[in-house]
Design a protein around this motif. Structure first.
Motif, PDB file in Angstrom:
ATOM      1  N   PRO A 124      12.949  -0.929  -5.733  1.00 50.77           N
ATOM      2  CA  PRO A 124      13.249   0.469  -5.413  1.00 50.77           C
ATOM      3  C   PRO A 124      14.436   0.608  -4.471  1.00 50.77           C
ATOM      4  O   PRO A 124      14.613  -0.195  -3.550  1.00 50.77           O
ATOM      5  N   ALA A 125      15.243   1.638  -4.707  1.00 55.71           N
ATOM      6  CA  ALA A 125      16.319   1.948  -3.758  1.00 55.71           C
ATOM      7  C   ALA A 125      15.709   2.308  -2.414  1.00 55.71           C
ATOM      8  O   ALA A 125      16.266   1.996  -1.359  1.00 55.71           O
ATOM      9  N   ASP A 126      14.547   2.937  -2.448  1.00 52.39           N
ATOM     10  CA  ASP A 126      13.797   3.305  -1.245  1.00 52.39           C
ATOM     11  C   ASP A 126      12.322   3.119  -1.553  1.00 52.39           C
ATOM     12  O   ASP A 126      11.750   3.871  -2.346  1.00 52.39           O
ATOM     13  N   GLY A 127      11.710   2.110  -0.960  1.00 51.73           N
ATOM     14  CA  GLY A 127      10.324   1.786  -1.279  1.00 51.73           C
ATOM     15  C   GLY A 127       9.364   2.925  -1.005  1.00 51.73           C
ATOM     16  O   GLY A 127       8.492   3.236  -1.820  1.00 51.73           O
ATOM     17  N   LYS A 128       9.512   3.592   0.145  1.00 47.74           N
ATOM     18  CA  LYS A 128       8.608   4.682   0.494  1.00 47.74           C
ATOM     19  C   LYS A 128       8.745   5.831  -0.492  1.00 47.74           C
ATOM     20  O   LYS A 128       7.749   6.394  -0.960  1.00 47.74           O
ATOM     21  N   ALA A 129       9.996   6.167  -0.839  1.00 48.87           N
ATOM     22  CA  ALA A 129      10.240   7.316  -1.708  1.00 48.87           C
ATOM     23  C   ALA A 129       9.768   7.085  -3.138  1.00 48.87           C
ATOM     24  O   ALA A 129       9.459   8.044  -3.853  1.00 48.87           O
ATOM     25  N   LEU A 130       9.689   5.836  -3.567  1.00 49.38           N
ATOM     26  CA  LEU A 130       9.294   5.545  -4.946  1.00 49.38           C
ATOM     27  C   LEU A 130       7.847   5.083  -5.076  1.00 49.38           C
ATOM     28  O   LEU A 130       7.416   4.671  -6.153  1.00 49.38           O
ATOM     29  N   THR A 131       7.091   5.172  -4.005  1.00 48.90           N
ATOM     30  CA  THR A 131       5.697   4.723  -4.040  1.00 48.90           C
ATOM     31  C   THR A 131       4.895   5.443  -5.121  1.00 48.90           C
ATOM     32  O   THR A 131       4.105   4.823  -5.843  1.00 48.90           O
TER      33      THR A 131
END
Length: 347
Positions: A117-124
Motif C-alpha cells: 500500500p502507498a499508505d497502509g492505514k488508508a488502505l486497511t
C-alpha cells in the motif's frame, strides 16, 4: 490503536538476500533450483507445477529505484512458475486510485492478492474487503492498520536498519574521543523513518563517546538529498560519520559532499542500491557501507501467495500454516562482503 508493526515482532530471517522461498522449497520438493535472472536469493521455491493460481499485485507508483525493483522482482518471480498468472496494476501513490485498482482485482476474483500500500492505514479497509471476500492478502512491507486485513505480512526491518547502521558506526568510532555523527533521514511523517531513527539512536546509546550533533529529513529523492546534505555540511564544520536512510537520496548527498570538498567522515547508506554497492566496492569515496532493505521481499511475497493459493505450508517449520509475519534481516554491506550482495543491488 495501531498495532505494533510486524518488523518489531515478526520472524527474523538471517540474510537479506534469502527469500521466503528458501523455506518454501521443501514444501513439496527436495530438488534444487537454478537462480532466476532477477533473483539473487535463489530460484523459485518449488518449480514443480501445481494448482493454477492467479495472483493480483498492487503497489504504489514505481517513482523510486527501490519501488521499481519491487515490481521487477514480483514479475520475474512469477515468470518462474508455470502455474502462476500475475495480474499487476500500474501502481499509484493516490490512495483512492490504488483502492480502485485493488477493487478491480477483487472483482476479477484473483486467488490471492499481494498489496504494497502507498499508505497502509488508508488502505486497511480494502485489505479487509478482500479477506472478507475469501481472497487471502499478502501485505507487503507497509503494514495495514489491522491484522485482520491480511493473511501474511512480509517486509523489511526499519528499526533494524537504524540499529545496524548505528552499531556499524559505533564500532568504527568506539575508540575515538568525542566522536560526532549526523543523520540524513527520510520523510518524517512516515512511520518507517521514525523507526529507522529510533533504531539508530538506540544503538548509539551503547557508545557514550559518540554524539549525534545534527539531523535533517529529506524526501527519498536525489534532489532533496543534495539540498539537505548541503545544509548539514554548512551547519557542521566537521564530523566523523553520516547515516543516510536511503541510497536514492544518497546520490544527491554524495554530490553535495563532493561539491563541498569534504572527506573527513565516512558515510553509511540504506536500502542497497547497485550504485551504493559499486561505490563501496571501489572504496574511493566517503561511502563505506549500506544497510539492506531488500526488494527481494517482493519475490518472496509471490512465493507466499502461490503457497497460499495452493494450500501449502512452509517447509522447515513445525507449523502446518504459513506464519502471520516474516521480517527480513537488514544486513550491513561493506567492502568485505559486497561481492556477496552485489546481485541484489537495484538501479
Amino acid at each position: 490503536m495501531t498495532p505494533p508493526l510486524p518488523s518489531r515482532r515478526g520472524l527474523i530471517f538471517g540474510g537479506a538476500a534469502v527469500s521466503a522461498g528458501a523455506l518454501l522449497t521443501s514444501c513439496t520438493s527436495n530438488e534444487s533450483n537454478e537462480k532466476g535472472p532477477a533473483q539473487a536469493g535463489g530460484g523459485a521455491a518449488d518449480d514443480k507445477p501445481g494448482k493454477a493460481v492467479t495472483v493480483g499485485f498492487a503497489g504504489p507508483q514505481a517513482d523510486h529505484g527501490w519501488l521499481n525493483a519491487i515490481n521487477e522482482q514480483a514479475r520475474a518471480r512469477a515468470k518462474e512458475y508455470e502455474d502462476v498468472t500475475l495480474e499487476i496494476t500500474e501502481g499509484s501513490n493516490d490512495t483512492a486510485q490504488q483502492i480502485g485498482q485493488i477493487e478491480t482485482l477483487i472483482n476479477k476474483k484473483v486467488d490471492v492478492l499481494v498489496i504494497l500500500p502507498a499508505d497502509g492505514k488508508a488502505l486497511t479497509q480494502i485489505g479487509l474487503k478482500a479477506m472478507r471476500a475469501g481472497i487471502p492478502v499478502v501485505n507487503l512491507d507497509r503494514v495495514f492498520d489491522s491484522q485482520q486485513a491480511y493473511r501474511c505480512w512480509i517486509g523489511g526491518d526499519n528499526y533494524g536498519m537504524g540499529l545496524n547502521a548505528g552499531r556499524f558506526i559505533g564500532e568504527r568510532l568506539k575508540d575515538k574521543k568525542n566522536a560526532k555523527v549526523v543523520e540524513l533521514a527520510g520523510i518524517d511523517n512516515l512511520e518507517l523513518t521514525r523507526q529507522r531513527t529510533e533504531g539508530f539512536d538506540d544503538a548509539l546509546k551503547n557508545y557514550p563517546n559518540i554524539k549525534k550533533v545534527a539531523r535533517q529529513a529529506a524526501e527519498f529523492t536525489v534532489e532533496s538529498g543534495q539540498a539537505k546534505m548541503a545544509q548539514l555540511l554548512q551547519a557542521q564544520s566537521s564530523f566523523d560519520a553520516l547515516w543516510n536512510h536511503d541510497d536514492d537520496q544518497g546520490v544527491g548527498a554524495e554530490r553535495a559532499i563532493k561539491q563541498a570538498g569534504r572527506d573527513e567522515f565516512f558515510m553509511v547508506g540504506g536500502a542497497g542500491s547497485k550504485h551504493a554497492m559499486d561505490a563501496i566496492k571501489a572504496d574511493n569515496s566517503v561511502l563505506k557501507a549500506t544497510v539492506l532493505y531488500p526488494p527481494t521481499m517482493a519475490a518472496s511475497a509471490i512465493d507466499l501467495a502461490r503457497a497460499l493459493g495452493q494450500g501449502k505450508g512452509v517447509g522447515g517449520l513445525a507449523e502446518h500454516e504459513i506464519p502471520a509475519s516474516l521480517t527480513l534481516y537488514s544486513a550491513v554491506v561493506t567492502k568485505d562482503n559486497v561481492d556477496e550482495y552485489l546481485p541484489t543491488g537495484f538501479s
